[in-house]
Enzyme design. Structure first.
Site, short mmCIF file in Angstrom:
data_model
loop_
_atom_site.label_atom_id
_atom_site.label_comp_id
_atom_site.label_asym_id
_atom_site.label_seq_id
_atom_site.Cartn_x
_atom_site.Cartn_y
_atom_site.Cartn_z
CE1 TYR A 146 39.08 33.61 21.56
CE2 TYR A 146 40.96 34.63 21.53
CZ TYR A 146 39.63 34.47 21.99
OH TYR A 146 39.45 36.29 20.56
CE LYS A 175 25.85 39.51 27.15
NZ LYS A 175 25.25 41.24 26.60
CG ASP A 185 26.88 44.81 26.41
OD1 ASP A 185 26.91 44.68 27.66
OD2 ASP A 185 25.28 44.42 26.15
CG ASP A 243 41.73 38.93 21.17
OD1 ASP A 243 42.50 39.25 20.40
OD2 ASP A 243 41.23 38.00 20.29
CG ASP A 256 43.42 44.49 18.35
OD1 ASP A 256 44.03 43.80 19.12
OD2 ASP A 256 43.03 43.61 16.87
#
Ligand code: NAD
Ligand code: IPM
Ligand code: MN
Length: 357
Positions: A136, A185, A217, A241, A245
């Site tokens: 970001y 990852k 994942d 992020d 959620d």
């Protein structure tokens, strides 16, 4: 008088922030609240998403109570001119690298989860999301190369950025069940390899905390398979992020999900930015339908982390817990009934006043 900067922002931001201010004022009387524009409304009134005056008010305050920014009509703007640049900019400006995002199922809420009740009964985990690095914040370019539009979002992590958020997460794990899951990852990304190496290094200073590593994942999958298997989860910016959620929805709604963005240890009292993790919810904005509890629980975190007021924080959390159990509830939790934002805030304020009286 302790000053709190209030940045309501856009969409449902002003509705839920007003509720949070009322509740915080009831639990911790005597604060002074100074409101300032941010996001799309700042673009409209001042011409930029994060006006210098707003930043100044924040730096003169003990903490920031933030609503949400963004909404329709800004998709044509480059990332640094969009409303969302304001929240990214504030996090960066104040070096708020540690983002605490709890995901907890309050008693009586089990049946609101899209998962079976028995899978979520007692669920209580917390994300520590790295908040000022990664994708970001890297350089973004769109160029024409060999006749093709070519885009780059650069992902940068520096060793100290990983180390400080890892230390924060270990310290938080030490205050809870002493279990930490680091999500990365590592099988594909070099940034994740450095992440894992540094987390393992930091772990040496926290021998009492049990560390496990999980690929992102798989983490997304394990969260819906058995969310109660997690306690503290530390991860980089984008993974945090997305997964936060997901975890919020597992608790029944994103409308109750709160957060703190901090730059000191979890048990130090310092400056912070507090906001619900959801966005501006353009589909329900202005209708009095938004659940204010995410903002209200963020105000509780403000009391705990920036005011050192554990009693005030607990009073808010207890009033929220009772209100969730007994009602009223907003439409995201009660499709048939569905009380207004203000009715829920009134009920929470009343329960705090009863304790204080
Ligand atoms: P969103 O979180 O705003 O909404 C997703 C869904 O959740 C919608 O159906 C919405 O109605 C519902 N919802 C969200 N908060 C709720 C609440 N308090 N009570 C009841 N229902 C609620 O996500 P989105 O639609 O992807 O994003 C909308 C805008 O918000 C975008 O511009 C995005 O960039 C911005 N955004 C801002 C922040 C922030 O300021 N920190 C965070 C996330 C998204
Ligand atoms: C959040 C939001 C923000 C983020 C956006 C609006 C920049 O999604 O706070 O989770 O990605 O951090
Ligand atoms: Mn988000």
């Amino acid at each position: 008088m302790t000053q709190i900067a209030v940045l309501p922002g856009d969409g449902i931001g002003p509705e839920v922030t007003a509720a949070a201010v009322r509740v915080l004022d009831a639990a911790h009387p005597g604060l002074s609240f100074v409101e300032a524009p941010i996001g799309a409304n700042a673009i409209a009134t001042v011409g930029e998403p994060m006006p210098a005056d707003t930043v100044r008010i924040c730096s003169e305050s003990a903490a920031i109570l933030f609503g949400a920014v963004g909404g329709p009509g800004h998709d044509h703007l480059p990332p640094d001119k969009r409303p969302e640049a304001a929240i990214l900019g504030l996090r960066k400006h104040f070096n708020l690298y540690a983002n605490v995002r709890p995901a907890r199922v309050f008693p009586g809420m089990e049946t609101r989860s899209p998962l079976r009740s028995e899978l979520v009964d007692g669920m209580d985990l917390v994300f520590v999301r790295e908040l000022t690095g990664g994708l970001y914040f890297g350089e973004k370019t769109l160029t024409k190369e060999d006749g093709h539009e070519t885009v780059r979002d650069v992902l940068i992590y520096r060793d100290y950025e990983i180390e400080r958020v890892a230390r924060f997460a270990f310290a938080l794990a030490r205050m809870r069940s002493k279990r930490l899951t680091s999500v990365d990852k590592n099988n594909v990304l070099l940034s994740s390899q450095l992440w894992r190496r540094i987390v393992i290094e930091v772990a040496k200073d926290f021998p009492d905390v049990k560390l496990e590593h999980m690929l992102v994942d798989n983490a997304a999958m394990q969260l819906v398979r058995d969310p109660r298997a997690f306690d503290v989860i530390v991860t980089e910016n984008m993974f945090g992020d997305i997964l936060s959620d997901e975890a919020a929805m597992i608790t029944g709604t994103i409308g109750t999900a709160s957060s703190a963005a901090l730059n000191s240890a979890p048990d130090a009292n310092g400056f912070g930015l507090y906001e619900p993790i959801s966005g501006t919810a353009p589909d329900i904005a202005g209708k009095g339908l938004a659940n204010p509890i995410g903002a209200i629980l963020s105000a509780a975190m403000l009391a705990r982390y920036s005011l050192g007021d554990e009693a005030g924080a607990t009073a808010i959390e207890r009033a929220v817990s009772e209100t969730l159990a007994e009602g009223p509830r907003t439409r995201d939790l009660d499709a048939a009934g569905g009380a207004s934002t203000n009715a829920v805030a009134d009920a929470i304020v009343a329960r705090i006043s009863k304790v204080a009286a």
